[in-house]
Design an enzyme around this catalytic site. Structure first.
Site, PDB file in Angstrom:
ATOM      1  N   LYS A  99       0.854  -1.178   0.000  1.00  0.00           N
ATOM      2  CA  LYS A  99       0.000   0.000   0.000  1.00  0.00           C
ATOM      3  C   LYS A  99       0.895   1.234   0.000  1.00  0.00           C
ATOM      4  O   LYS A  99       1.838   1.329   0.800  1.00  0.00           O
ATOM      5  CB  LYS A  99      -0.899   0.021   1.235  1.00  0.00           C
ATOM      6  CG  LYS A  99      -1.934  -1.091   1.291  1.00  0.00           C
ATOM      7  CD  LYS A  99      -3.149  -0.750   0.468  1.00  0.00           C
ATOM      8  CE  LYS A  99      -4.264  -1.760   0.687  1.00  0.00           C
ATOM      9  NZ  LYS A  99      -5.481  -1.424  -0.102  1.00  0.00           N
ATOM     10  N   LYS A 120     -13.580  -6.841  -7.414  1.00  0.00           N
ATOM     11  CA  LYS A 120     -14.082  -7.062  -6.062  1.00  0.00           C
ATOM     12  C   LYS A 120     -15.596  -7.243  -6.167  1.00  0.00           C
ATOM     13  O   LYS A 120     -16.343  -6.254  -6.235  1.00  0.00           O
ATOM     14  CB  LYS A 120     -13.760  -5.866  -5.159  1.00  0.00           C
ATOM     15  CG  LYS A 120     -12.283  -5.654  -4.852  1.00  0.00           C
ATOM     16  CD  LYS A 120     -12.123  -4.492  -3.874  1.00  0.00           C
ATOM     17  CE  LYS A 120     -10.698  -4.356  -3.362  1.00  0.00           C
ATOM     18  NZ  LYS A 120      -9.817  -3.706  -4.352  1.00  0.00           N
TER      19      LYS A 120
END
Length: 348
Positions: free
Chosen positions: A147, A255
């Site tokens: 990240k 997703k």
């Protein structure tokens, strides 16, 4: 008649999960249960605060309405509540298969093959992130995702350099996920600086909804770009085609809880593969109920790219399941059961 009930659950992280959008310590989910003639279907409506289109209050209202008035999929608007639509889709699939945990019959769900997955390094201070990355590498992962976008950029560059220079980082495939943290004016320059670390791809470098700027990044970035949050709200075949044809991304991230379930995900895969656009599936921080459904779906597509499905160990109070991460792969253990969730369902 199908009997419908639901139970909310707050999933508690085992650590403070940092992203460029902030820190998560818990998140809401609802487990829905369908029953008819002794057969069960179980689904999960999973929300990520600040990202999911679904409004928690609307979810509660719709679930209560379904409990009182009967469960019909055509009563649920996929556009407004994609996570709830996916939960129902999940539950109906288990009901139809007469097994709430067998949604797709394939080599993965039969415990004959494993899914290659990436290891995820959560946002923290640079020292902790480096330790996370080394731990993931030593445990057998061949692909690690960092990240980025929350720390000062120079610190992130130093972190990646230190990892690449380590014994673990020399051959490691590295993915980055910015969660839209870069501004459109700085993004290309940052991507050029990051490219020296031989990066596989970067997810959502800028905020969604800036199609001309995202298109330019896909054309000019030395790092392949993957669309993630950009896919939210894109559900019809025509809209999917328009998105892929206009932006022309190198990759897309699927997703199902955010985009509206299996059917929409199937359409994205079909259209992406027509255009030689790569893809992989990622969880939206579901419990093992939703993670199992997404893993079985992904396994049905015969995609060799590492999937983003190593999130089963994130929560203190996750349900025990046959899912197990071992040496960078997600396995479905034949010797394990779902007794934990079955007991939890009967408690109320």
């Amino acid at each position: 008649m199908i009997h419908f009930k639901y139970r909310p659950i707050t999933l508690d992280f085992t650590f403070s999960a940092g992203t460029s959008r902030g820190v998560l310590r818990s998140k809401p989910s609802w487990v829905i249960i369908l029953e008819i003639e002794g057969s069960l279907g179980i689904g999960e409506c999973s929300l990520i605060p600040g990202l999911s289109p679904d409004n928690p209050g609307v979810i509660e209202s719709k679930l209560e309405n379904l409990r009182k008035n009967g469960v019909y999929r055509n009563k649920i608007c996929r556009k407004e509540t994609p996570a709830l639509f996916f939960a129902l889709e999940m539950a109906y699939k288990g009901l139809e298969n007469r097994n709430p945990f067998l949604l797709f019959d394939n080599e993965f769900s039969k415990s004959r093959s494993a899914l290659n997955i990436n290891g995820l390094v959560w946002m923290s201070d640079a020292e902790s992130m480096l330790a996370q990355a080394k731990e993931k590498a030593s445990s057998g992962f061949n692909c690690i995702k960092f990240k980025v976008g929350a720390l000062p950029f120079e610190q992130e560059l130093k972190l990646l350099q230190e990892f690449r220079d380590s014994e673990f980082g020399v051959k490691m495939e590295i993915r980055l996920d910015a969660n839209g943290a870069f501004t459109k004016s700085e993004a290309l320059n940052k991507l050029e600086q990051l490219s020296r670390f031989n990066i596989h791809s970067i997810e959502q470098p800028i905020q969604p909804g800036q199609w001309p700027e995202m298109k330019r990044l896909c054309q000019e970035s030395p790092i392949p770009v993957a669309l993630d949050e950009e896919l939210i709200g894109i559900q019809s075949k025509e809209d999917i085609q328009h998105l892929l044809d206009y932006i022309e991304p190198q990759y897309i991230i699927l997703k199902p809880s955010l985009i509206g379930g299996f059917e929409v995900s199937d359409c994205f895969v079909e259209e992406a593969e027509k255009r030689n656009t790569g893809w992989w599936a990622t969880s939206a921080l579901e419990s093992n109920i939703g993670l199992n459904a997404i893993a079985q779906w992904a396994a049905s597509k015969n995609n060799d790219l590492p999937q983003g499905l190593g999130t089963g160990g994130l929560f203190h109070n996750n349900f025990e399941s046959p899912l197990q991460v071992e040496r960078g792969c997600l396995n479905y253990r034949p010797d394990a059961s779902w007794a934990d969730i079955e007991t939890w369902i009967r408690e109320k």
